[in-house]
Design an enzyme around this catalytic site. Structure first.
Site, mmCIF file in Angstrom:
data_model
loop_
_atom_site.group_PDB
_atom_site.id
_atom_site.type_symbol
_atom_site.label_atom_id
_atom_site.label_comp_id
_atom_site.label_asym_id
_atom_site.label_seq_id
_atom_site.Cartn_x
_atom_site.Cartn_y
_atom_site.Cartn_z
ATOM 1 N N HIS A 1 0.818 -1.221 0.000
ATOM 2 C CA HIS A 1 0.000 0.000 0.000
ATOM 3 C C HIS A 1 0.844 1.260 0.000
ATOM 4 O O HIS A 1 0.377 2.331 0.357
ATOM 5 C CB HIS A 1 -0.976 0.006 1.184
ATOM 6 C CG HIS A 1 -1.891 -1.182 1.172
ATOM 7 N ND1 HIS A 1 -2.885 -1.327 0.241
ATOM 8 C CD2 HIS A 1 -1.920 -2.294 1.938
ATOM 9 C CE1 HIS A 1 -3.504 -2.473 0.445
ATOM 10 N NE2 HIS A 1 -2.934 -3.076 1.457
ATOM 11 N N GLU B 1 -8.251 11.236 -3.235
ATOM 12 C CA GLU B 1 -7.894 9.937 -3.808
ATOM 13 C C GLU B 1 -9.130 9.175 -4.282
ATOM 14 O O GLU B 1 -10.157 9.171 -3.604
ATOM 15 C CB GLU B 1 -7.178 9.079 -2.758
ATOM 16 C CG GLU B 1 -5.811 9.605 -2.377
ATOM 17 C CD GLU B 1 -5.019 8.598 -1.554
ATOM 18 O OE1 GLU B 1 -3.784 8.659 -1.613
ATOM 19 O OE2 GLU B 1 -5.619 7.747 -0.870
ATOM 20 N N GLU C 1 -10.425 8.862 -0.095
ATOM 21 C CA GLU C 1 -10.168 9.746 1.044
ATOM 22 C C GLU C 1 -9.491 11.029 0.588
ATOM 23 O O GLU C 1 -9.058 11.146 -0.567
ATOM 24 C CB GLU C 1 -9.297 9.043 2.096
ATOM 25 C CG GLU C 1 -7.915 8.658 1.603
ATOM 26 C CD GLU C 1 -7.105 7.943 2.686
ATOM 27 O OE1 GLU C 1 -7.643 7.009 3.317
ATOM 28 O OE2 GLU C 1 -5.943 8.312 2.896
ATOM 29 N N ARG D 1 -2.546 17.293 3.024
ATOM 30 C CA ARG D 1 -1.133 17.688 3.173
ATOM 31 C C ARG D 1 -0.507 17.824 1.791
ATOM 32 O O ARG D 1 -1.121 17.496 0.783
ATOM 33 C CB ARG D 1 -0.382 16.605 3.949
ATOM 34 C CG ARG D 1 -0.456 15.255 3.248
ATOM 35 C CD ARG D 1 0.509 14.231 3.782
ATOM 36 N NE ARG D 1 0.539 13.047 2.948
ATOM 37 C CZ ARG D 1 -0.289 12.004 3.069
ATOM 38 N NH1 ARG D 1 -1.212 11.990 4.003
ATOM 39 N NH2 ARG D 1 -0.191 10.980 2.249
#
Lengths: 503, 173
Positions: free
Chosen positions: A235, A275, A288, A292
């Site tokens: 991931h 995302e 999500e 940042r």
């Protein structure tokens, strides 16, 4: 304008942020843990402050200490980088309470993005698709069958308390549903002591496509196009690019517009990433919001020739966005590879050691963001990212060729890296064809694993170099004994005591 | 003439390379024999660990790293690993040390011991997780290679260990 900005981070991102601050004429303050006392990012700063903490990584998480340092040194603003405190709403709040500007989203936006369930609800409310799922009483088999049909097959039965694939079943057809539910419940009960399960649409071979968004504090939000990050291991992304080869103009417009809608719905400000998963038929689902500056932000910077850190600083100061949406036009293809200290042939295990040679490639349209040099030590304390190699080309093919050229000229010795693995990956026919998905590395693992190559040239170099080292070693030994002899006092005045006695 | 015994990484047998300086005054020019063929090469090092090899009309920049008998060579985008064997090639390990290795649980990477799920004298099944390590934000579970009994535990939770460190001694049940 800010006079002094503190970077509450380390490594390559601290160096990259410092570069923009320097360009803007802002004084740079850096922080370091004891393990980083000689770290490269401190060279980029005008002022450096030491952090205390029970461990190296925890030093960079100490909110009270970092805000305290900012106050006592007259810092105007703090840039958190990525990781560490970057998405911590309490930190953003503590900065704001202390009168120090947090260069990032507002605490409210950080909280909204940080709650994954609420973020999904917010997306669904503004009509952005999320991965269809259903949770409820599974004992009611007619109800379950109805809900399953709504979601569509194939679907996943997942444990509510789940993780690591336990209590998870792929169901291809309706008649497999009851057996799968029973099996998943038993497995979930055994693994987590909790047999609750839920249904979720199964997306085979999904692509990970994310959209860079940016908002000012005057209600303007734009998207800065997508980045495809489907190539992942554990991931974690290792290759990113833009434009995505999966998107045509219409799908791109829909995806980017959806990202802006999600950002707007949670009152997002500053730089952020929305995302999505993209399935094989071109449907996308919101995952999500990453509140940042992303590791892969240079892809967007090269794509649009804009400095995201400069935009962040300006937006934090309250400036309006300096451009309109239609002024942002990608003209190039950008590819990024993450160079990690890890052994790709041994399950990507992290590697440590001292870097003996670090020679990054140099060329037109090649950018290297790194936090190490020859002599740097790579320790277990931090993320094993050594460098990001970003290239741009007029087309995807050109970018791939340039990336291969650059990877073949990137020398890192002393610590095992994934550079050769990246070469095989970028050169793989399916990568070249743009047939990417998040299981790409598993699916092509045998083709990507190391081929034992023998090189006669390398063997000859090894023989000659080790012979030469042997000769130098012998010469050094000889010199040492000669030095010992020379050190013996032969000058009478040096043995004055004895000489005097003779007089 | 100089003979060098070099074992390429992954290979079982070493290769014999003989080196002969072609001209007395020029230490860059060498005649290299490798098995049944030979080549004239120019070998030049411009800085420690950095150089250029010319052979058969082609030229390669290279980087080299030597640590004791290990030699790593970077050439053409790839790193090749070799072991230099001296006149009496040391045996890799005796049967006794190999047996010991088989009974040890060693750290496959440097890192911190997060959790020890074993006590001395405890029986365990094959694949049972015994020790959990953490390195660079990554967790790794070390499981029993086969069923057995824990003879000794040589690490503590929270301890920082080197790669290859023996963490526990195991024996067959």
């Amino acid at each position: 304008m800010f006079q002094k900005v503190l970077i509450a981070n380390r490594g390559e991102i601290a160096i990259r942020i410092a570069a923009t601050l320097q360009q803007m004429g802002i004084r740079v303050a850096a922080v370091y843990s004891d393990a980083d006392a000689n770290a490269l990012h401190l060279l980029s700063a005008e002022e450096v402050y030491r952090l205390c903490g029970e461990s190296a990584a925890k030093s960079y998480l100490n909110i009270e200490q970092i805000v305290g340092l900012a106050l006592s040194h007259g810092v105007d603003a703090i840039h958190p980088g990525y990781g560490f405190l970057s998405e911590n709403a309490d930190f953003a709040q503590a900065c704001s309470d202390a009168g120090v500007t947090f260069i990032g989203p507002s605490p409210q936006a950080l909280r909204a993005a940080g709650d994954k369930i609420l973020a999904k609800q917010a997306a669904a409310q503004v009509g952005v698709p999320i991965v269809p799922s259903w949770s409820g009483e599974v004992a009611d088999s007619r109800r379950v069958a109805h809900e399953a049909a709504q979601i569509g097959f194939p679907l996943l039965v997942k444990a509510a308390a789940g993780g690591g694939g336990k209590g998870m079943r792929v169901v291809q057809k309706e008649r497999e549903l009851q057996d799968a539910l029973g099996a998943a419940q038993r497995e979930a009960a055994a693994a987590f002591g909790d047999d609750r399960v839920f249904l979720e649409k199964y997306i085979p071979r999904p692509r990970h496509v994310e959209v860079q968004v940016f908002g000012d504090t005057h209600g303007n939000i734009v998207h800065m196009y997508e980045r495809e990050c489907s190539i992942q291991r554990r991931h974690q992304k290792i290759v990113e690019e833009s434009p995505s080869s999966a998107l045509g103009p219409e799908l791109r417009a829909a995806l980017c517009e959806a990202a802006v809608r999600v950002a707007r719905s949670i009152g997002y400000t500053n730089a952020g990433t929305v995302e999505f998963l993209l399935d094989e038929s071109g449907r996308f689902y919101f995952l999500e919001v990453n509140a940042r500056l992303q590791v892969e932000h240079p892809v967007t910077e090269l794509l649009l020739r804009r400095d995201l850190v400069e935009l962040q600083v300006a937006a934090a100061r309250g400036a309006r966005l300096p451009f309109q949406q239609d002024e942002l036009r990608p003209e190039e293809h950008v590819l990024e590879c993450r160079v990690y200290a890890e052994d790709a042939n041994a399950g990507f295990l992290p590697a440590t050691g001292t870097i003996e040679h670090f020679v990054p490639p140099v060329g037109q349209g090649i950018r290297v963001d790194s936090g190490v040099v020859t002599g740097s030590s790579v320790s277990v304390h931090f993320d094993p990212l050594l460098a990001k190699l970003i290239v741009q080309g007029r087309t995807r093919e050109q970018a791939i060729e340039k990336m291969l050229w650059a990877l073949r000229r990137f020398v890192i010795m002393g610590v095992t890296t994934n550079i050769e693995f990246l070469q095989r990956l970028i050169d793989h026919p399916e990568f070249r064809a743009g047939n990417l998905h998040t299981h790409f590395l598993e699916e092509h693992s045998s083709a990507l694993s190391c081929r034992k190559s023998s090189s006669e040239e390398a063997l000859i170099i090894a023989a000659l170099a080790s012979h030469r080292a042997g000769v130098r070693h012998a010469a050094a030994l000889q010199r040492d004994s000669a030095d010992d002899f020379a050190a013996m006092p032969t000058d009478p005045w040096q043995v004055a005591g004895a000489w005097r006695m003779l007089q | 003439m100089i003979r060098a015994l070099i074992r390429p990484g992954g290979a079982r047998e070493p290769v014999e390379v003989t080196l002969e300086q072609l001209e007395r005054e020029d230490r860059r020019r060498w005649l290299v024999r490798l098995g049944d063929h030979h080549a004239e090469v120019t070998f030049e090092m411009s800085a420690p660990g950095v150089g250029r090899l010319e052979m058969g009309g082609r030229s390669w920049p290279f980087y080299v790293l030597q640590r004791e008998t290990n030699v790593q060579v970077w050439i053409d985008g790839a790193i090749h690993r070799f072991e230099r064997l001296d006149r009496s090639p040391a045996r890799r390990s005796s049967p006794a040390t190999e047996a010991a290795l088989e009974n040890d649980l060693t750290a496959p990477m440097p890192g911190t011991i997060r959790k020890i799920n074993a006590t001395v004298g405890q029986r365990f099944e094959a694949h049972q997780p015994l020790i959990i390590m953490e390195s660079m934000k990554m967790e790794l579970t070390l499981s029993a290679p086969r069923a057995g009994v824990v003879r000794q535990i040589l690490c503590q939770e929270g301890q920082l260990v080197e790669m290859g460190a023996v963490l526990a001694e195991l024996e067959k049940a």
